[in-house]
Enzyme design. Structure first.
Site, PDB file in Angstrom:
ATOM      1  N   ASP A 110      83.335   7.453   1.602  1.00  0.00           N
ATOM      2  CA  ASP A 110      82.422   8.539   1.245  1.00  0.00           C
ATOM      3  C   ASP A 110      80.975   8.099   1.433  1.00  0.00           C
ATOM      4  O   ASP A 110      80.660   6.915   1.287  1.00  0.00           O
ATOM      5  CB  ASP A 110      82.682   8.951  -0.227  1.00  0.00           C
ATOM      6  CG  ASP A 110      82.031  10.286  -0.560  1.00  0.00           C
ATOM      7  OD1 ASP A 110      81.661  11.034   0.368  1.00  0.00           O
ATOM      8  OD2 ASP A 110      81.894  10.587  -1.759  1.00  0.00           O
ATOM      9  N   ASN A 112      88.282  19.261   4.129  1.00  0.00           N
ATOM     10  CA  ASN A 112      87.235  19.051   5.137  1.00  0.00           C
ATOM     11  C   ASN A 112      87.235  20.111   6.237  1.00  0.00           C
ATOM     12  O   ASN A 112      86.230  20.290   6.936  1.00  0.00           O
ATOM     13  CB  ASN A 112      87.348  17.657   5.787  1.00  0.00           C
ATOM     14  CG  ASN A 112      86.917  16.528   4.874  1.00  0.00           C
ATOM     15  OD1 ASN A 112      87.341  15.383   5.033  1.00  0.00           O
ATOM     16  ND2 ASN A 112      86.057  16.810   3.896  1.00  0.00           N
TER      17      ASN A 112
HETATM   18  C1  FPP Z   1      82.744  11.303   3.834  1.00  0.00           C
HETATM   19  O1  FPP Z   1      81.352  11.318   3.965  1.00  0.00           O
HETATM   20  C2  FPP Z   1      83.406  10.978   5.065  1.00  0.00           C
HETATM   21  C3  FPP Z   1      84.208  11.834   5.766  1.00  0.00           C
HETATM   22  C4  FPP Z   1      84.479  13.191   5.348  1.00  0.00           C
HETATM   23  C5  FPP Z   1      84.868  11.454   6.999  1.00  0.00           C
HETATM   24  C6  FPP Z   1      85.121  10.000   7.228  1.00  0.00           C
HETATM   25  C7  FPP Z   1      84.959   9.759   8.663  1.00  0.00           C
HETATM   26  C8  FPP Z   1      84.516   8.632   9.243  1.00  0.00           C
HETATM   27  C9  FPP Z   1      84.235   7.418   8.478  1.00  0.00           C
HETATM   28  C10 FPP Z   1      84.246   8.537  10.703  1.00  0.00           C
HETATM   29  C11 FPP Z   1      85.369   8.817  11.619  1.00  0.00           C
HETATM   30  C12 FPP Z   1      86.668   8.212  11.228  1.00  0.00           C
HETATM   31  C13 FPP Z   1      87.425   7.424  12.016  1.00  0.00           C
HETATM   32  C14 FPP Z   1      88.749   6.975  11.550  1.00  0.00           C
HETATM   33  C15 FPP Z   1      86.968   6.957  13.325  1.00  0.00           C
HETATM   34  P1  FPP Z   1      80.583  12.647   3.556  1.00  0.00           P
HETATM   35  O2  FPP Z   1      80.254  13.364   4.806  1.00  0.00           O
HETATM   36  O3  FPP Z   1      81.369  13.437   2.575  1.00  0.00           O
HETATM   37  O4  FPP Z   1      79.327  12.047   2.879  1.00  0.00           O
HETATM   38  P2  FPP Z   1      78.424  12.722   1.759  1.00  0.00           P
HETATM   39  O5  FPP Z   1      79.281  12.868   0.536  1.00  0.00           O
HETATM   40  O6  FPP Z   1      77.308  11.743   1.578  1.00  0.00           O
HETATM   41  O7  FPP Z   1      77.945  14.041   2.313  1.00  0.00           O
END
Ligand code: FPP
Length: 249
Positions: free
Chosen positions: A27, A75
């Site tokens: 996250d 998501n």
């Molecule tokens: C949460 O950060 C992360 C995600 C929803 C997606 C995770 C994806 C990756 C790490 C990159 C791609 C994955 C792979 C396996 C190559 P957020 O967007 O919710 O962060 P925030 O809470 O700060 O908005």
């Protein structure tokens, strides 16, 4: 948890007390980007680099299973451009990591509603899973379009159908029956659950499987998370006493 140079050496870990299965809620990509006046997609791109680092560190340390929460059922409700960018990143990761997964004998697995992913991502996922299927040093499980509650509903439906056709009696359903009907069938439950970026939530991740997992939440945003902090968490995990509801002998 701050990084400490004395923790950067994986040989300081006790190989007898390593978690068999580490699960991570990645996250903070969006917040990382916002802090730098970048867009959210650039945060996810940096987050994908952290994925590479943590996969390598797990392999180096001797962890058998790593599960990463890469895309939740919730998501799908993000803006279309962000969902599309995450799918592009995922496909790129699958293509680019193939050789490293093979060199390091890492098997790729996916859990979740894979059928909801765009066809080109699904095809690449199946190619990479097929290619790496015989690798035995470690398994990387990507949770994709994954939700713990929908996994439980799917399990109940399957068992109910078996019961309706006379395949199993209600009294014969055990915890083992339930485990066998989840996406994670045959995979040991996570021993250690890590969440980055400080939120104290489970967010519908592996609801059944984390019953006895040790939980570590770090304030570090996922793109800033790295090898040293991961090793520090493993060291802290090794100091925890796991009682599984029992009292100390
Ligand atoms: C949460 O950060 C992360 C995600 C929803 C997606 C995770 C994806 C990756 C790490 C990159 C791609 C994955 C792979 C396996 C190559 P957020 O967007 O919710 O962060 P925030 O809470 O700060 O908005």
């Amino acid at each position: 948890m701050s990084s400490n140079p004395s923790f950067s050496d994986s040989t300081q870990l006790d190989p007898q007390r390593l978690p068999t299965h580490v699960a991570i809620i990645m996250d903070g990509n969006g917040r990382w980007a916002k802090k730098r006046l970048l867009n959210r997609i650039q945060g996810h791109e940096k987050g994908a680099e952290t994925v590479r680092t943590i996969v390598r560190t797990c392999r180096e340390t001797g962890i058998a299973h790593l599960t990463l929460y890469a895309f939740s059922t919730e998501n799908w409700q993000r803006p279309k451009v962000e969902v599309e960018a995450l799918m592009v990143l995922l496909k790129r990761f699958l293509v680019e990591e193939q050789s490293e997964l093979m060199e390091n004998r890492i098997r790729l697995n996916a859990i979740g509603q894979i059928e909801r992913l765009p066809e080109s991502v699904r095809e690449q996922l199946h190619r990479t899973m097929h290619l790496t299927a015989e690798n035995r040093k470690m398994t990387l499980h990507l949770a994709l379009s994954y939700g713990g509650r929908s996994e439980i509903v799917r399990m109940v439906r399957t068992i109910a159908e078996t019961a309706a056709s006379g395949g199993i009696g209600g009294g014969d359903i055990t915890e083992e029956t339930v485990s066998r009907h989840l996406y994670t069938s045959g995979i040991p439950d996570p021993d250690l659950l890590i969440r980055t970026s400080g939120e104290m939530r489970i967010s519908n991740f592996l609801l059944w499987q984390i019953a006895y997992a040790e939980i570590f939440v770090t304030d570090t945003l996922w793109p800033d998370f790295g090898r040293e902090e991961f090793l520090a968490i493993l060291q802290a995990y090794q100091k925890r006493e796991r009682r599984f509801g029992r009292v100390k002998e």
